[in-house]
Design an enzyme around this catalytic site. Structure first.
Site, PDB file in Angstrom:
ATOM      1  N   CYS A   1      81.063  17.575  55.318  1.00 19.59           N
ATOM      2  CA  CYS A   1      80.704  16.787  55.694  1.00 19.59           C
ATOM      3  C   CYS A   1      79.935  17.325  56.598  1.00 19.59           C
ATOM      4  O   CYS A   1      79.917  18.056  57.409  1.00 19.59           O
ATOM      5  CB  CYS A   1      81.530  15.838  56.297  1.00 19.59           C
ATOM      6  SG  CYS A   1      82.875  15.521  55.299  1.00 19.59           S
TER       7      CYS A   1
ATOM      8  N   ARG B   1      75.314  18.344  52.879  1.00 15.99           N
ATOM      9  CA  ARG B   1      76.267  19.138  53.457  1.00 15.99           C
ATOM     10  C   ARG B   1      77.245  17.929  52.248  1.00 15.99           C
ATOM     11  O   ARG B   1      78.686  17.549  52.726  1.00 15.99           O
ATOM     12  CB  ARG B   1      76.864  18.822  54.501  1.00 15.99           C
ATOM     13  CG  ARG B   1      76.248  20.307  55.584  1.00 15.99           C
ATOM     14  CD  ARG B   1      75.644  19.626  56.533  1.00 15.99           C
ATOM     15  NE  ARG B   1      77.640  20.244  57.184  1.00 15.99           N
ATOM     16  CZ  ARG B   1      78.068  21.457  57.067  1.00 15.99           C
ATOM     17  NH1 ARG B   1      77.311  22.582  57.000  1.00 15.99           N
ATOM     18  NH2 ARG B   1      79.683  22.188  56.860  1.00 15.99           N
TER      19      ARG B   1
ATOM     20  N   TRP C   1      81.724  13.589  52.496  1.00 15.01           N
ATOM     21  CA  TRP C   1      81.486  14.503  51.127  1.00 15.01           C
ATOM     22  C   TRP C   1      83.768  14.576  50.947  1.00 15.01           C
ATOM     23  O   TRP C   1      84.310  14.976  51.403  1.00 15.01           O
ATOM     24  CB  TRP C   1      81.457  16.028  50.871  1.00 15.01           C
ATOM     25  CG  TRP C   1      81.603  15.988  49.520  1.00 15.01           C
ATOM     26  CD1 TRP C   1      80.784  16.191  48.427  1.00 15.01           C
ATOM     27  CD2 TRP C   1      82.740  17.047  49.644  1.00 15.01           C
ATOM     28  NE1 TRP C   1      81.340  16.159  47.298  1.00 15.01           N
ATOM     29  CE2 TRP C   1      82.398  17.372  48.050  1.00 15.01           C
ATOM     30  CE3 TRP C   1      83.131  17.742  50.446  1.00 15.01           C
ATOM     31  CZ2 TRP C   1      83.425  17.916  47.001  1.00 15.01           C
ATOM     32  CZ3 TRP C   1      83.887  18.435  49.020  1.00 15.01           C
ATOM     33  CH2 TRP C   1      84.149  18.942  47.733  1.00 15.01           C
TER      34      TRP C   1
ATOM     35  N   ASN D   1      84.779  16.954  60.310  1.00 13.90           N
ATOM     36  CA  ASN D   1      84.584  17.889  58.815  1.00 13.90           C
ATOM     37  C   ASN D   1      85.162  18.930  59.146  1.00 13.90           C
ATOM     38  O   ASN D   1      85.426  19.432  60.004  1.00 13.90           O
ATOM     39  CB  ASN D   1      82.992  18.520  59.322  1.00 13.90           C
ATOM     40  CG  ASN D   1      83.245  19.321  58.395  1.00 13.90           C
ATOM     41  OD1 ASN D   1      83.563  19.341  57.208  1.00 13.90           O
ATOM     42  ND2 ASN D   1      82.460  20.740  58.622  1.00 13.90           N
ATOM     43  N   GLY D   2      86.397  18.690  58.034  1.00 10.26           N
ATOM     44  CA  GLY D   2      87.483  19.548  57.655  1.00 10.26           C
ATOM     45  C   GLY D   2      88.979  19.132  57.298  1.00 10.26           C
ATOM     46  O   GLY D   2      88.255  17.370  56.807  1.00 10.26           O
TER      47      GLY D   2
ATOM     48  N   GLU E   1      74.173  31.598  35.293  1.00 10.55           N
ATOM     49  CA  GLU E   1      73.470  30.802  36.309  1.00 10.55           C
ATOM     50  C   GLU E   1      72.537  29.435  35.491  1.00 10.55           C
ATOM     51  O   GLU E   1      72.800  28.158  35.810  1.00 10.55           O
ATOM     52  CB  GLU E   1      72.527  31.568  36.907  1.00 10.55           C
ATOM     53  CG  GLU E   1      71.987  31.074  38.303  1.00 10.55           C
ATOM     54  CD  GLU E   1      72.560  30.071  39.131  1.00 10.55           C
ATOM     55  OE1 GLU E   1      74.053  30.072  39.259  1.00 10.55           O
ATOM     56  OE2 GLU E   1      72.028  29.634  39.989  1.00 10.55           O
TER      57      GLU E   1
ATOM     58  N   LYS F   1      72.928  25.793  36.235  1.00 11.29           N
ATOM     59  CA  LYS F   1      71.364  24.742  36.728  1.00 11.29           C
ATOM     60  C   LYS F   1      71.501  23.438  36.178  1.00 11.29           C
ATOM     61  O   LYS F   1      71.454  22.559  36.789  1.00 11.29           O
ATOM     62  CB  LYS F   1      70.228  25.904  36.957  1.00 11.29           C
ATOM     63  CG  LYS F   1      70.111  26.540  38.150  1.00 11.29           C
ATOM     64  CD  LYS F   1      70.267  25.809  40.380  1.00 11.29           C
ATOM     65  CE  LYS F   1      71.639  25.944  40.232  1.00 11.29           C
ATOM     66  NZ  LYS F   1      72.115  26.827  40.919  1.00 11.29           N
TER      67      LYS F   1
ATOM     68  N   GLU G   1      74.241  21.307  36.803  1.00 10.48           N
ATOM     69  CA  GLU G   1      74.856  20.429  38.158  1.00 10.48           C
ATOM     70  C   GLU G   1      73.268  19.616  38.391  1.00 10.48           C
ATOM     71  O   GLU G   1      73.811  18.404  39.495  1.00 10.48           O
ATOM     72  CB  GLU G   1      74.806  21.454  38.865  1.00 10.48           C
ATOM     73  CG  GLU G   1      74.211  22.101  40.116  1.00 10.48           C
ATOM     74  CD  GLU G   1      74.172  22.613  40.912  1.00 10.48           C
ATOM     75  OE1 GLU G   1      74.901  22.886  41.734  1.00 10.48           O
ATOM     76  OE2 GLU G   1      73.614  24.039  40.943  1.00 10.48           O
TER      77      GLU G   1
ATOM     78  N   HIS H   1      83.180  33.952  18.285  1.00  7.79           N
ATOM     79  CA  HIS H   1      84.317  33.745  18.633  1.00  7.79           C
ATOM     80  C   HIS H   1      85.104  32.211  18.822  1.00  7.79           C
ATOM     81  O   HIS H   1      86.036  32.339  19.377  1.00  7.79           O
ATOM     82  CB  HIS H   1      84.997  34.791  19.090  1.00  7.79           C
ATOM     83  CG  HIS H   1      84.472  35.817  18.578  1.00  7.79           C
ATOM     84  ND1 HIS H   1      85.143  36.973  17.551  1.00  7.79           N
ATOM     85  CD2 HIS H   1      83.791  36.760  18.691  1.00  7.79           C
ATOM     86  CE1 HIS H   1      84.998  38.202  17.431  1.00  7.79           C
ATOM     87  NE2 HIS H   1      83.610  38.264  18.167  1.00  7.79           N
TER      88      HIS H   1
ATOM     89  N   LYS I   1      76.656  20.868  49.218  1.00 13.56           N
ATOM     90  CA  LYS I   1      75.726  21.789  49.690  1.00 13.56           C
ATOM     91  C   LYS I   1      76.647  23.721  49.850  1.00 13.56           C
ATOM     92  O   LYS I   1      76.804  24.440  48.608  1.00 13.56           O
ATOM     93  CB  LYS I   1      74.729  22.075  50.529  1.00 13.56           C
ATOM     94  CG  LYS I   1      74.176  23.230  50.775  1.00 13.56           C
ATOM     95  CD  LYS I   1      73.036  23.699  49.588  1.00 13.56           C
ATOM     96  CE  LYS I   1      72.284  24.882  49.390  1.00 13.56           C
ATOM     97  NZ  LYS I   1      71.792  24.844  48.298  1.00 13.56           N
TER      98      LYS I   1
HETATM   99  O1  M6R Z   1      77.429  28.887  50.226  1.00  7.62           O
HETATM  100  P1  M6R Z   1      78.286  29.797  49.079  1.00  7.62           P
HETATM  101  O2  M6R Z   1      77.453  30.460  48.030  1.00  7.62           O
HETATM  102  O3  M6R Z   1      79.256  30.044  49.450  1.00  7.62           O
HETATM  103  O4  M6R Z   1      77.535  28.741  48.520  1.00  7.62           O
HETATM  104  C1  M6R Z   1      78.786  28.709  46.761  1.00  7.62           C
HETATM  105  C2  M6R Z   1      78.706  27.383  45.417  1.00  7.62           C
HETATM  106  O5  M6R Z   1      79.342  26.127  46.195  1.00  7.62           O
HETATM  107  C3  M6R Z   1      77.653  27.418  45.440  1.00  7.62           C
HETATM  108  O6  M6R Z   1      76.872  28.460  44.922  1.00  7.62           O
HETATM  109  C4  M6R Z   1      77.329  26.576  44.454  1.00  7.62           C
HETATM  110  O7  M6R Z   1      77.614  26.534  43.187  1.00  7.62           O
HETATM  111  C5  M6R Z   1      75.610  25.881  44.213  1.00  7.62           C
HETATM  112  N1  M6R Z   1      75.433  24.335  44.474  1.00  7.62           N
HETATM  113  C6  M6R Z   1      75.210  26.718  42.847  1.00  7.62           C
HETATM  114  O8  M6R Z   1      74.007  25.523  43.086  1.00  7.62           O
END
Ligand code: M6R
Length: 594
Positions: free
Chosen positions: A2, A27, A71, A97-98, A467, A471, A474, A490, A589
């Site tokens: 958050c 966040r 969040w 936050n936590g 990757e 992308k 998400e 396979h 994020k």
């Molecule tokens: O801040 P970080 O690099 O540790 O974050 C890791 C993942 O949470 C982050 O890369 C996430 O997969 C992104 N949404 C990818 O676009």
């Protein structure tokens, strides 16, 4: 995770808190709220985005206040579960936050003592604990409340009858913004860039009392001085600069990101050395630890370290890290986390440290938690990344990992310099991919009509495929899976249909013939195939439906260029589908919960 903010000063708190919350929405953005202290303490909260909250709720008055963007972890997304949370009499307001691990037990005790709860959250216990302990001394009540808690927190508390904010942190980030006749508290500096460029990063166990012109920090009941840092980012860095989305702006910033991360590391001296540590300690292998996109950077790093340094290297998803099968104190741990706050990654690094492993952190955020945990830090220089989907920080992580691998590889000066030259030409080559944006956009718009897609690659391009799939899924919500091209036959072949496009990454490296074979096998089963291939590849076109052309490059460096094309493909697919690109559903994020 958050976002939390606090303001105390000479101005009205409401608009400052709202603007700061907008900056922290990456966040978490399922609900939000604000409490301001004027004549009395008033709190407002609701589900939904900050901009709607701003439109639909009355303006609160007061020169001190706190805010939160959520969040959800404990408790559904409802107005009651949004923060701030109050005690029974509405005298204390808390944003958090936590995760409070023992909240159930604490709640049971508090309920028996007569406290009445309004939400299902773990946070609300803090407000009631403060109420329970309060006997006129707010700092003491907050300290006692925090001492009862097990788990993680960054909290800010405001209370009726007090002109100070109280804040504290344990394993969740919290930064103080130092102003003139005003001070700020926030989860990170993005929230305060409009108001100040001076920041104090709090440490675990810190609590602080903040008024409009004083900041007093204590740890373990001892007053303590923490350094004030100049924030290296500008307000413009955290704005869209005319782009429709942060993600697109950040994709376009990648040439600069690579250049900035390379800056200072491009001479024939080798300033960043992986095995600088080796002088004191004999290292046998390297383990890279990360999550999500950073994990994919780790996989490419593994390839480079193996290839150039011939050092046994493995990559672990941080939440799967199990040190029981390692040489431990002879394993170098490299934790990769753009935010520096991902709990799974931080815990794995801490665990490895307790076992005696030397640790390096790669991060983009000054003052983030990883900078306090790892023995050495290698900063990437991306500036703030606001879009939830990681883009420029990924390329910056690759740059840092390539630097590490090159500076530690047993290369003679000529070879080393030749590789460094290739690194230095990357910004121009990435720019050339960006110049082809409109062509890639067209293919992205085509991709938007599908519900499933596969991404395939071999060797160094397999993590690139991973990757690309991440992308796409998400931000566009198209189900996408990545496979090593040789592996797709396979089992996953059973899913190939004419409505399942396959995106194949095909650089001209030693895997080229094999990927062509895979492409032919895939094509024979009906799917449309989109290939990412080098400009000078005149063979591939006869076997695929679409070719996205990538500038010629040493294949070891192709992940940089192919990734940018895949980012644009995902972006335009998501845009065509009308998705909320910067704030995808259910995501945040960085994930600061285990
Ligand atoms: O801040 P970080 O690099 O540790 O974050 C890791 C993942 O949470 C982050 O890369 C996430 O997969 C992104 N949404 C990818 O676009």
């Amino acid at each position: 995770m958050c976002g939390i903010v606090g303001y105390v000063g000479y101005r009205e708190a409401h608009p400052i808190i709202i603007e700061s919350l907008k900056r922290l929405e990456y966040r978490g953005y399922d609900s939000c709220g604000i409490a301001a202290l004027g004549d009395k303490l008033v709190a407002l909260k609701d589900v939904g985005r900050v901009v709607d909250f701003e439109k639909n709720s009355p303006r609160l008055h007061g020169k001190m206040g706190i805010g939160h963007t959520r969040w959800a972890t404990h408790g559904a997304v409802t107005a009651a579960n949004a923060h701030p949370h109050l005690d029974c009499n509405g005298k204390f307001a808390v944003v958090h936050n936590g995760i409070i691990e023992n909240f159930q037990k604490l709640r049971e005790v508090l309920e028996k003592e007569g406290h009445h709860f309004n939400s299902d959250t773990d946070t609300e216990v803090i407000a009631h604990l403060i109420e329970k302990y309060y006997q006129g001394d707010l700092v003491e009540a907050v300290s006692k409340a925090l001492a009862d808690i097990t788990g993680t927190y960054a909290v800010v508390v405001t209370a009726e009858g007090h002109n100070e904010l109280i804040a504290g942190r344990r394993e969740s980030p919290l930064v103080l913004g130092v102003g003139d006749k005003e001070n700020f508290i926030a989860s990170d500096v993005a929230a305060i860039l409009d108001y100040t460029d001076r920041a104090i990063y709090l440490e675990d166990g810190d609590t602080c009392i903040v008024t409009e012109d004083t900041i007093e920090i204590s740890n373990n009941n001892q007053k303590i001085n923490r350094e004030t840092h100049v924030i290296p980012w500008s307000v413009e860095d955290a704005q869209k600069a005319g782009y429709e989305h942060f993600m697109l702006k950040e994709i376009h910033e990648q040439p600069k990101t690579i250049e900035n991360t390379l800056r200072g590391h491009t001479t024939s001296e080798r300033p960043v050395t992986l095995f600088g540590i080796e002088k004191e300690q004999r290292l046998e292998d390297v383990t890279l630890i990360a999550c999500g996109t950073s994990y994919h950077a780790g996989l490419i790093g593994e390839y480079m370290l193996g290839k150039l340094c011939k050092v046994p290297t493995r990559v672990k998803i941080a939440s799967e890290f199990d040190p029981s099968c390692m040489a431990l104190d002879r394993t170098l741990i490299i934790g990769i986390t753009q935010s520096g706050e991902t709990t799974d990654t931080l815990r794995a690094i801490k665990h490895a440290k307790t076992l005696g492993c030397p640790t390096i952190g790669i991060t983009n955020v000054q003052g983030s938690s990883v900078t306090r945990i790892a023995d050495q830090i290698l900063y990437t220089q991306s500036g703030p990344e606001i879009g939830v989907a990681a883009t420029k920080t990924f390329l910056a992580q690759l740059t840092a990992l390539y630097l590490l691998a090159l500076s530690s590889a047993p290369l003679d000066v000529k070879n080393y310099e030749s590789y460094m030259t290739k690194l230095k030409t990357l910004p121009q080559k990435v720019q050339r991919v960006l110049d082809d944006e409109q062509t890639i956009a067209k293919h992205g718009q085509q991709l938007a009509k599908y519900e499933n897609a596969f991404f395939v690659g071999r060797g160094i391009s397999y993590p690139v495929a991973m990757e690309g799939a991440l992308k796409l899924k998400e931000i566009s919500y198209i189900h996408a899976e990545a496979y090593a091209a040789g592996e797709i036959k396979h089992g996953p072949f059973a899913l190939l249909r004419s409505n399942t496009p396959v995106i194949a990454i095909a650089p001209k490296d030693h895997t080229y013939d094999a990927i062509l074979t895979s492409i032919k096998e895939i094509k024979a089963r009906g799917p449309e195939v989109i290939a990412l291939a080098q400009e000078d590849d005149d063979e591939i076109e006869q076997f695929v439906d679409v070719v996205i052309r990538i500038p010629e490059i040493d294949p070891l460096f192709s992940p940089f260029l192919n990734t940018v094309a895949l980012q644009l493909l995902a972006y335009y697919a998501a845009k065509e589908r009308g998705c909320e690109i910067d704030l995808p559903v259910n995501l945040a994020k960085s994930v600061t919960v285990p």
